[in-house]
Design a protein around this motif. Structure first.
Motif, PDB file in Angstrom:
ATOM      1  N   ILE A   1      14.066  -0.378  -3.572  1.00 13.22           N
ATOM      2  CA  ILE A   1      13.410   0.035  -4.749  1.00 13.22           C
ATOM      3  C   ILE A   1      12.285   1.143  -4.280  1.00 13.22           C
ATOM      4  N   PRO A   2      12.261   2.180  -4.739  1.00 16.55           N
ATOM      5  CA  PRO A   2      11.664   3.480  -4.173  1.00 16.55           C
ATOM      6  C   PRO A   2      10.235   3.434  -4.681  1.00 16.55           C
ATOM      7  N   ALA A   3       9.269   3.185  -3.835  1.00 18.61           N
ATOM      8  CA  ALA A   3       7.763   2.813  -4.323  1.00 18.61           C
ATOM      9  C   ALA A   3       6.873   3.582  -3.361  1.00 18.61           C
ATOM     10  N   GLY A   4       7.400   4.785  -2.597  1.00 22.03           N
ATOM     11  CA  GLY A   4       6.492   5.244  -1.806  1.00 22.03           C
ATOM     12  C   GLY A   4       6.191   6.867  -2.340  1.00 22.03           C
TER      13      GLY A   4
ATOM     14  N   THR B   1      12.840   5.400 -10.828  1.00 24.88           N
ATOM     15  CA  THR B   1      11.405   4.540 -11.293  1.00 24.88           C
ATOM     16  C   THR B   1      11.953   2.918 -10.921  1.00 24.88           C
ATOM     17  N   ILE B   2      10.791   2.246 -10.766  1.00 29.52           N
ATOM     18  CA  ILE B   2      10.946   0.818 -10.176  1.00 29.52           C
ATOM     19  C   ILE B   2      11.885   0.065 -11.093  1.00 29.52           C
ATOM     20  N   PRO B   3      11.711  -0.123 -12.347  1.00 34.40           N
ATOM     21  CA  PRO B   3      12.484  -0.839 -13.391  1.00 34.40           C
ATOM     22  C   PRO B   3      13.978  -0.513 -13.435  1.00 34.40           C
ATOM     23  N   GLU B   4      14.298   0.799 -13.230  1.00 32.47           N
ATOM     24  CA  GLU B   4      15.550   1.199 -13.217  1.00 32.47           C
ATOM     25  C   GLU B   4      16.304   0.776 -11.778  1.00 32.47           C
ATOM     26  N   ALA B   5      15.445   0.783 -10.686  1.00 34.20           N
ATOM     27  CA  ALA B   5      16.282   0.729  -9.426  1.00 34.20           C
ATOM     28  C   ALA B   5      16.235  -0.714  -9.479  1.00 34.20           C
ATOM     29  N   ALA B   6      15.315  -1.570  -9.905  1.00 31.67           N
ATOM     30  CA  ALA B   6      15.526  -3.181  -9.741  1.00 31.67           C
ATOM     31  C   ALA B   6      16.851  -3.577 -10.521  1.00 31.67           C
ATOM     32  N   ALA B   7      16.960  -2.927 -11.779  1.00 32.27           N
ATOM     33  CA  ALA B   7      18.079  -3.357 -12.859  1.00 32.27           C
ATOM     34  C   ALA B   7      19.405  -3.101 -11.946  1.00 32.27           C
ATOM     35  N   LEU B   8      19.341  -1.958 -11.176  1.00 29.44           N
ATOM     36  CA  LEU B   8      20.830  -1.615 -10.452  1.00 29.44           C
ATOM     37  C   LEU B   8      20.903  -2.573  -9.487  1.00 29.44           C
TER      38      LEU B   8
ATOM     39  N   VAL C   1       0.702  -1.212  -0.140  1.00 27.79           N
ATOM     40  CA  VAL C   1       0.022   0.094  -0.066  1.00 27.79           C
ATOM     41  C   VAL C   1       0.787   1.233   0.164  1.00 27.79           C
ATOM     42  N   ALA C   2       2.246   1.136  -0.308  1.00 25.73           N
ATOM     43  CA  ALA C   2       2.842   2.234  -0.422  1.00 25.73           C
ATOM     44  C   ALA C   2       2.831   3.182  -1.722  1.00 25.73           C
ATOM     45  N   GLY C   3       2.802   4.623  -1.481  1.00 26.87           N
ATOM     46  CA  GLY C   3       2.651   5.379  -2.489  1.00 26.87           C
ATOM     47  C   GLY C   3       1.787   5.337  -3.548  1.00 26.87           C
ATOM     48  N   ARG C   4       2.059   5.363  -4.679  1.00 23.98           N
ATOM     49  CA  ARG C   4       0.951   5.181  -5.757  1.00 23.98           C
ATOM     50  C   ARG C   4       1.468   4.298  -6.784  1.00 23.98           C
ATOM     51  N   THR C   5       2.138   3.207  -6.442  1.00 25.47           N
ATOM     52  CA  THR C   5       2.415   1.828  -7.044  1.00 25.47           C
ATOM     53  C   THR C   5       1.584   0.589  -6.806  1.00 25.47           C
ATOM     54  N   THR C   6       1.734  -0.476  -7.552  1.00 27.42           N
ATOM     55  CA  THR C   6       1.304  -1.521  -7.238  1.00 27.42           C
ATOM     56  C   THR C   6       2.053  -2.617  -6.998  1.00 27.42           C
ATOM     57  N   PRO C   7       1.786  -3.780  -6.178  1.00 23.88           N
ATOM     58  CA  PRO C   7       2.684  -5.042  -6.011  1.00 23.88           C
ATOM     59  C   PRO C   7       2.994  -5.526  -7.423  1.00 23.88           C
ATOM     60  N   ASP C   8       2.162  -5.495  -8.237  1.00 26.72           N
ATOM     61  CA  ASP C   8       2.349  -6.421  -9.497  1.00 26.72           C
ATOM     62  C   ASP C   8       3.343  -5.303 -10.254  1.00 26.72           C
ATOM     63  N   ALA C   9       3.475  -4.089 -10.397  1.00 28.38           N
ATOM     64  CA  ALA C   9       4.666  -3.404 -10.798  1.00 28.38           C
ATOM     65  C   ALA C   9       5.821  -3.661 -10.424  1.00 28.38           C
ATOM     66  N   VAL C  10       6.012  -4.055  -8.916  1.00 29.50           N
ATOM     67  CA  VAL C  10       7.185  -4.226  -8.476  1.00 29.50           C
ATOM     68  C   VAL C  10       7.612  -5.927  -8.971  1.00 29.50           C
ATOM     69  N   THR C  11       6.572  -6.641  -8.686  1.00 34.19           N
ATOM     70  CA  THR C  11       7.113  -7.928  -9.024  1.00 34.19           C
ATOM     71  C   THR C  11       7.459  -8.267 -10.575  1.00 34.19           C
TER      72      THR C  11
END
Length: 646
Positions: free
Chosen positions: A102-105, A119-126, A26-36
């Protein structure tokens, strides 16, 4: 709640590196699916297995992290806001296992502080790819550790009174709305603070123990000297006695002048600090309410390792460009002789590259290649990933190396390298030197006639053919104005005009002079000056930084091609905002002078295009934003006065 990733942790392949991901759903304005999805895209391809733990309100996150440590995970990733990051970091104190973020807040202050991709994809790639680690200090309060800031006062009330729905809808602006509401009627309490044995008794609206300096979003900061890896903490005390002090403090923060303000006091904390207040006040730690005063905070140096980008990490676009190219005396414009040499060196390299363009077809290919190289890359990303040049001279030498590329690749290599070096330049002075070289190579002037003109025209025409209607019109008008004759007298006039209206200084000087001659103008001064300066500071600070962070890298490349000052963060024009904001405020009191006031403001806007600093669209948007903000701050000031009179 635990769920396995696409390449889940197993005991069958010990060579696989294992990540434990703490995801706040429930953090910020993202969704668990986007992080996954980002994890699945980045981790398995780099030999990582991952397991996701979705937090629940009643769960003990720290015990889950410690269990993952006992099972031998190689990294623990916090996917959420600063509160989630803080909980995970607390569990990692004393461990050599690093923290990934992974900044999602809503605010993501620590990620901003450390230069972690936004962004979530760039942070995950790092996290999955090449990176380094940095040891950060933490703050201990009771049995818990916190990594950013612990605050008592307006910030804690702001966090306490901002509901989750507002945060999801408005992001960090939800906090600003709540803060504005809390200011009215807030009475600054008396604090008793003991720092390393020294006792303080301030009356303050805000007391903060800071391990990191970022205030909500860059470039706003509690102080550039506050770093999360310097071995100590910093106490910040904001003294606000009346409503009249708030506009002054806000302006000081927006303009970066608060470190020298009499309203703000700083004190280093090397061991501990105890904070008590004359009435119980809520306490926030890393964005979460944790209790009330009194509290005692201790320093824990080098408490946790955090994954961060390399300071000089190569990006694909720069690799392509590079492969294609395989005690100083002050000079004019405040630049050193070395900077002047860098400008001339850059100019020569660009002119050499332009001479390689012979036909419209060649120009089309240059623009196509540059567009392809820059596709999907932001200026912010390039600035983080390009090796930072030691000086403008070093950057110019990189450009000169690019000019040694084969003739068919030389324009792409040089223009791309110039844009990259400007994005990565360590200081505004270095950017200025490189930008001057660009303008000398692409713009006509009395001192530096632009050459070669025919080849430059071919390239600019090729760029115009690829732009959409509005951007094409904006660029064409810029080129038309900027290609006007530049006699020395006109250059001197417009430089003087634009300097005088920087931050609205000319309006302020005129107002002060008028108020000294006529006491009736003092009321005008009291209304106009705060609104004018707040308008200028808001445009030059938060607004421009937002657009700077999001600006596509191709915008810098195009600026090099057309000759707009590429080191300038162009949108919107700060000079135009101050000029038109001041004209609007003054015209309300002197309507007969409105044509003169707005005519002068229009001349300031024209000067920004004439001098190559802005596109016409930047000037128009700056004028609109300036007048809107001026009216907003005028109404705020009016409301403050009404509250005081009550």
């Amino acid at each position: 709640m635990l769920c396995a990733g696409g390449s889940a942790m197993t005991e069958q392949d010990v060579a696989v590196r294992r990540a434990f991901v703490v995801l706040n759903p429930v953090a910020g304005r993202t969704t668990p699916d986007a992080v996954t999805a980002a994890l699945e895209q980045a981790f398995p391809a780099q030999g990582w297995a991952y397991q996701i733990y979705q937090t629940q309100p009643e769960d003990d996150v720290r015990s889950q992290v410690r269990r993952a440590l006992d099972e031998g995970c190689d990294i623990v990733v916090a996917a959420g806001g600063d509160g989630t990051v803080s909980m995970v970091a607390d569990a990692l104190v004393g461990s050599d296992v690093p923290l990934g973020i992974i900044p999602a807040g809503s605010a993501n202050v620590l990620a901003l502080e450390l230069g972690i991709p936004g962004t979530i994809p760039e942070a995950a790639a790092l996290l999955a790819g090449d990176h380094t680690q940095r040891q950060l200090d933490m703050m201990k309060l009771g049995e818990q550790h916190f990594i950013l800031q612990i605050g008592v006062g307006l910030d804690a009330l702001m966090i306490k009174d901002t509901d989750r729905e507002a945060k999801r809808a408005l992001g960090r602006w939800a906090y600003m709305r709540t803060l504005a509401r809390n200011v009215f009627g807030f009475e600054s309490p008396r604090f008793t603070i003991v720092v390393d044995g020294k006792r303080l008794r301030p009356r303050a609206a805000q007391v903060l123990v800071a391990n990191a300096g970022t205030l909500g979003a860059k470039p706003l900061t509690w102080g550039e000297h506050i770093q999360p890896h310097d071995g100590h903490l910093d106490l910040c005390v904001v003294k606000v006695r009346t409503l009249v002090d708030y506009p002054r403090v806000i302006y000081q923060f927006l303009s970066g002048r608060h470190p020298n303000s009499t309203n703000i006091a700083y004190q280093k904390i090397f061991r501990s600090a105890t904070i008590a207040s004359d009435r119980p006040l809520p306490v926030q730690a890393d964005g979460e309410i944790i209790g009330t005063t009194p509290i005692t905070v201790s320093v824990v140096p080098k408490a946790v390792r955090v994954v961060v980008p390399h300071a000089a990490q190569a990006s694909p676009i720069i690799g392509m460009m590079r492969r294609a190219g395989q005690a100083q005396q002050q000079g004019e414009d405040g630049m050193t002789q070395q900077d002047e040499q860098a400008a001339q060196q850059t100019q020569h390299s660009i002119e050499q590259a332009l001479r390689s363009i012979r036909t419209p077809e060649q120009a089309d290919k240059v623009i196509d290649d540059l567009e392809q190289m820059s596709k999907g890359v932001s200026e912010h990303t390039v600035a983080q990933q390009v090796p930072t040049p030691e000086s403008a001279k070093a950057a110019a030498e990189q450009v000169e190396q690019a000019a040694k590329a084969p003739a068919e690749q030389r324009p792409q290599a040089v223009i791309g390298e110039v844009a990259a070096q400007i994005a990565a330049a360590p200081s505004p002075q270095d950017q200025e030197a490189l930008s001057k070289g660009v303008q000398q190579a692409t713009q006509p002037s009395a001192d530096h006639p632009a050459a070669p003109a025919h080849e430059r025209q071919l390239l600019q025409d090729a760029l115009l053919r690829r732009l959409g209607p509005l951007r094409k019109l904006d660029t064409a008008v810029f080129l038309a104005i900027n290609s006007l004759p530049h006699p020395p007298l006109a250059d001197a006039f417009f430089i003087g005009l634009t300097t005088a209206f920087n931050r609205g200084d000319a309006w302020a000087a005129g107002l002060i002079a008028a108020s000294l001659r006529d006491s009736r103008q003092r009321e005008v001064l009291r209304e106009v000056l705060p609104a004018l300066w707040l308008t200028a500071a808001t445009v030059e600070g938060p607004i421009k930084q937002v657009f700077r962070r999001q600006r596509p890298f191709i915008s810098v490349v195009r600026a090099v091609v057309v000759g707009r000052k590429p080191g300038n963060y162009s949108f919107p024009s700060g000079h135009s905002a101050a000029a038109f904001g001041g004209a609007y405020l003054l015209a309300r009191h002197h309507p007969r002078l409105a044509p003169l006031l707005f005519g002068l403001a229009g001349l300031v806007g024209f000067s920004r295009v004439y001098l190559g600093a802005h596109y016409p669209g930047d000037v128009v948007s700056g004028a609109g934003v300036g007048m809107a903000l001026a009216e907003l701050f005028r109404l705020v000031g009016k409301g403050v006065k009404r509250q005081i009179r009550r």
